[in-house]
Design a protein around this motif. Sequence first.
Motif, PDB file in Angstrom:
ATOM      1  N   ALA A 102     -13.099  -1.482   8.142  1.00  0.00           N
ATOM      2  CA  ALA A 102     -12.226  -0.759   7.229  1.00  0.00           C
ATOM      3  C   ALA A 102     -11.154  -1.682   6.683  1.00  0.00           C
ATOM      4  O   ALA A 102     -10.780  -2.669   7.317  1.00  0.00           O
ATOM      5  N   SER A 103     -10.686  -1.366   5.468  1.00  0.00           N
ATOM      6  CA  SER A 103      -9.638  -2.146   4.824  1.00  0.00           C
ATOM      7  C   SER A 103     -10.048  -3.620   4.792  1.00  0.00           C
ATOM      8  O   SER A 103     -11.086  -3.952   4.241  1.00  0.00           O
ATOM      9  N   SER A 125     -11.817   2.675   3.559  1.00  0.00           N
ATOM     10  CA  SER A 125     -10.369   2.460   3.555  1.00  0.00           C
ATOM     11  C   SER A 125     -10.000   1.353   2.579  1.00  0.00           C
ATOM     12  O   SER A 125      -9.287   0.409   2.915  1.00  0.00           O
ATOM     13  N   ILE A 126     -10.500   1.500   1.345  1.00  0.00           N
ATOM     14  CA  ILE A 126     -10.240   0.495   0.314  1.00  0.00           C
ATOM     15  C   ILE A 126      -8.860   0.767  -0.280  1.00  0.00           C
ATOM     16  O   ILE A 126      -8.695   1.500  -1.256  1.00  0.00           O
ATOM     17  N   GLY A 127      -7.881   0.204   0.346  1.00  0.00           N
ATOM     18  CA  GLY A 127      -6.498   0.397  -0.070  1.00  0.00           C
ATOM     19  C   GLY A 127      -5.637  -0.681   0.562  1.00  0.00           C
ATOM     20  O   GLY A 127      -6.138  -1.603   1.194  1.00  0.00           O
ATOM     21  N   VAL A 128      -4.342  -0.558   0.416  1.00  0.00           N
ATOM     22  CA  VAL A 128      -3.400  -1.542   0.953  1.00  0.00           C
ATOM     23  C   VAL A 128      -2.285  -0.797   1.664  1.00  0.00           C
ATOM     24  O   VAL A 128      -1.740   0.175   1.135  1.00  0.00           O
ATOM     25  N   VAL A 129      -1.961  -1.246   2.867  1.00  0.00           N
ATOM     26  CA  VAL A 129      -0.886  -0.611   3.619  1.00  0.00           C
ATOM     27  C   VAL A 129       0.040  -1.673   4.187  1.00  0.00           C
ATOM     28  O   VAL A 129      -0.411  -2.746   4.587  1.00  0.00           O
ATOM     29  N   SER A 130       1.320  -1.374   4.186  1.00  0.00           N
ATOM     30  CA  SER A 130       2.310  -2.232   4.834  1.00  0.00           C
ATOM     31  C   SER A 130       3.073  -1.374   5.824  1.00  0.00           C
ATOM     32  O   SER A 130       3.519  -0.274   5.481  1.00  0.00           O
ATOM     33  N   GLY A 131       3.196  -1.848   7.031  1.00  0.00           N
ATOM     34  CA  GLY A 131       3.888  -1.069   8.048  1.00  0.00           C
ATOM     35  C   GLY A 131       4.952  -1.892   8.735  1.00  0.00           C
ATOM     36  O   GLY A 131       4.933  -3.123   8.724  1.00  0.00           O
ATOM     37  N   GLU A 170      10.173   0.074  -4.133  1.00  0.00           N
ATOM     38  CA  GLU A 170       9.445   0.003  -5.406  1.00  0.00           C
ATOM     39  C   GLU A 170       8.826  -1.376  -5.607  1.00  0.00           C
ATOM     40  O   GLU A 170       7.698  -1.496  -6.095  1.00  0.00           O
ATOM     41  N   PHE A 171       9.563  -2.411  -5.237  1.00  0.00           N
ATOM     42  CA  PHE A 171       9.031  -3.771  -5.375  1.00  0.00           C
ATOM     43  C   PHE A 171       7.816  -3.971  -4.471  1.00  0.00           C
ATOM     44  O   PHE A 171       6.800  -4.535  -4.884  1.00  0.00           O
ATOM     45  N   LEU A 172       7.921  -3.505  -3.230  1.00  0.00           N
ATOM     46  CA  LEU A 172       6.809  -3.629  -2.298  1.00  0.00           C
ATOM     47  C   LEU A 172       5.577  -2.895  -2.814  1.00  0.00           C
ATOM     48  O   LEU A 172       4.446  -3.399  -2.742  1.00  0.00           O
ATOM     49  N   LYS A 173       5.772  -1.704  -3.375  1.00  0.00           N
ATOM     50  CA  LYS A 173       4.642  -0.936  -3.890  1.00  0.00           C
ATOM     51  C   LYS A 173       3.979  -1.628  -5.077  1.00  0.00           C
ATOM     52  O   LYS A 173       2.770  -1.534  -5.258  1.00  0.00           O
ATOM     53  N   SER A 174       4.768  -2.329  -5.875  1.00  0.00           N
ATOM     54  CA  SER A 174       4.182  -3.058  -6.999  1.00  0.00           C
ATOM     55  C   SER A 174       3.274  -4.178  -6.498  1.00  0.00           C
ATOM     56  O   SER A 174       2.212  -4.439  -7.081  1.00  0.00           O
ATOM     57  N   LEU A 175       3.672  -4.834  -5.406  1.00  0.00           N
ATOM     58  CA  LEU A 175       2.821  -5.854  -4.806  1.00  0.00           C
ATOM     59  C   LEU A 175       1.546  -5.240  -4.242  1.00  0.00           C
ATOM     60  O   LEU A 175       0.448  -5.796  -4.389  1.00  0.00           O
ATOM     61  N   GLN A 176       1.692  -4.086  -3.617  1.00  0.00           N
ATOM     62  CA  GLN A 176       0.524  -3.411  -3.057  1.00  0.00           C
ATOM     63  C   GLN A 176      -0.482  -3.043  -4.137  1.00  0.00           C
ATOM     64  O   GLN A 176      -1.694  -3.159  -3.938  1.00  0.00           O
ATOM     65  N   LEU A 177       0.013  -2.604  -5.283  1.00  0.00           N
ATOM     66  CA  LEU A 177      -0.879  -2.235  -6.383  1.00  0.00           C
ATOM     67  C   LEU A 177      -1.651  -3.445  -6.892  1.00  0.00           C
ATOM     68  O   LEU A 177      -2.839  -3.342  -7.216  1.00  0.00           O
ATOM     69  N   GLU A 178      -0.996  -4.596  -6.950  1.00  0.00           N
ATOM     70  CA  GLU A 178      -1.684  -5.822  -7.375  1.00  0.00           C
ATOM     71  C   GLU A 178      -2.812  -6.175  -6.411  1.00  0.00           C
ATOM     72  O   GLU A 178      -3.940  -6.497  -6.818  1.00  0.00           O
ATOM     73  N   ILE A 179      -2.503  -6.120  -5.119  1.00  0.00           N
ATOM     74  CA  ILE A 179      -3.516  -6.453  -4.107  1.00  0.00           C
ATOM     75  C   ILE A 179      -4.648  -5.430  -4.122  1.00  0.00           C
ATOM     76  O   ILE A 179      -5.828  -5.783  -3.988  1.00  0.00           O
ATOM     77  N   HIS A 180      -4.290  -4.170  -4.308  1.00  0.00           N
ATOM     78  CA  HIS A 180      -5.307  -3.113  -4.371  1.00  0.00           C
ATOM     79  C   HIS A 180      -6.266  -3.349  -5.539  1.00  0.00           C
ATOM     80  O   HIS A 180      -7.489  -3.186  -5.406  1.00  0.00           O
ATOM     81  N   PRO A 199     -14.291   9.044  -7.382  1.00  0.00           N
ATOM     82  CA  PRO A 199     -12.972   8.395  -7.444  1.00  0.00           C
ATOM     83  C   PRO A 199     -12.327   8.196  -6.084  1.00  0.00           C
ATOM     84  O   PRO A 199     -11.427   7.367  -5.931  1.00  0.00           O
ATOM     85  N   ASP A 200     -12.780   8.923  -5.068  1.00  0.00           N
ATOM     86  CA  ASP A 200     -12.185   8.798  -3.741  1.00  0.00           C
ATOM     87  C   ASP A 200     -12.522   7.467  -3.073  1.00  0.00           C
ATOM     88  O   ASP A 200     -11.893   7.088  -2.085  1.00  0.00           O
ATOM     89  N   ILE A 201     -13.534   6.771  -3.598  1.00  0.00           N
ATOM     90  CA  ILE A 201     -13.950   5.516  -2.982  1.00  0.00           C
ATOM     91  C   ILE A 201     -12.792   4.527  -2.901  1.00  0.00           C
ATOM     92  O   ILE A 201     -12.644   3.796  -1.918  1.00  0.00           O
ATOM     93  N   PHE A 202     -11.946   4.487  -3.918  1.00  0.00           N
ATOM     94  CA  PHE A 202     -10.851   3.517  -3.964  1.00  0.00           C
ATOM     95  C   PHE A 202      -9.500   4.143  -3.599  1.00  0.00           C
ATOM     96  O   PHE A 202      -8.454   3.573  -3.887  1.00  0.00           O
ATOM     97  N   SER A 203      -9.549   5.314  -2.955  1.00  0.00           N
ATOM     98  CA  SER A 203      -8.301   6.020  -2.645  1.00  0.00           C
ATOM     99  C   SER A 203      -7.728   5.665  -1.285  1.00  0.00           C
ATOM    100  O   SER A 203      -6.638   6.108  -0.929  1.00  0.00           O
ATOM    101  N   GLY A 204      -8.455   4.876  -0.506  1.00  0.00           N
ATOM    102  CA  GLY A 204      -8.016   4.568   0.849  1.00  0.00           C
ATOM    103  C   GLY A 204      -8.686   5.426   1.903  1.00  0.00           C
ATOM    104  O   GLY A 204      -8.467   5.216   3.098  1.00  0.00           O
TER     105      GLY A 204
END
Length: 288
Positions: A102-103, A125-131, A170-180, A199-204
């Motif tokens: 996954a991921s 789990s095709i998405g990006v997460v930061s924890g 907001e800045f972190l989310k913009s980076l996540q969108l690029e990686i996604h 469409p759910d395939i790329f939703s995480g």
Amino acid sequence: MTGFFKKWMPKRFRKDGVTIPVVRLHGTIMAGGSQFRPALNIATVAPVLEKAFAVKDAPAVAISINSPGGSPVQSRLIYQRIRDLAEEKNKRVIIFVEDVAASGGYMIALAGDEIIADPTSIVGSIGVVSGGFGFPELLKKIGVERRVYTAGQNKVMLDPFQPEKEKDIEFLKSLQLEIHDIFIGMVKARRGHLLADNPDIFSGLFWTGGRGKELGLVDGLGDMRGELKKRFGQKTTLQLMSASRGLFGRRQPGAMLSGDLAERVTASAISGLADVAEEKALWGRFGL
């Protein structure tokens, strides 16, 4: 024919079965790691991949993946190394999913010419997460004052010892969108013609191996031993590749640690607590 004479016969006259090198990639994907806490990254994986693809007579390399993900950088580096070696050595790559790919684990799986999963495996789990963790209130309770001095107004962005700021998020989310977007592009490039229109395939979201096959995330269902024997014959043998050993027989990680053993253990325990919690959370997302 005795084993002695068989050993010295030219390979073209032998009736031995095919030998398939096997690489097992298990664990969370992150830079660093040590003998005490190994991790999947390009430094630890590259030597084993080189050995596997160097087996001249093998028509394919089998790679077993069991990972909930982790660093997108290390995932992509491992993916790229597999593809580079496959093209350089002209070998087919067959990926086998164990519990989960996954991921970042699924990103690595994309390096396969085929992906085979168990019906109960978890894939996607095709998405990006930061924890992370925040401790500003803890410092107040124990009477500790945080002091940070910087040159540059954003040098303490997302500091876990300070309250979150909306602009930092907001800045972190913009980076996540690029990686996604990069992740999505990789999936489409490798499997675009096989993917279902969903469409759910790329939703995480993530699915079982059975459902993943319906969605086009995997090519088939099965296990490594049975699948390889079915493809290459019942005499096929699987050769598990491992990292080379050091002077005293220890597995060699990508980078050796230096210093006193007690200091290393202590440092690992102190600095790794948050990482361990994060690693547990990654596996926990998939019920593992």
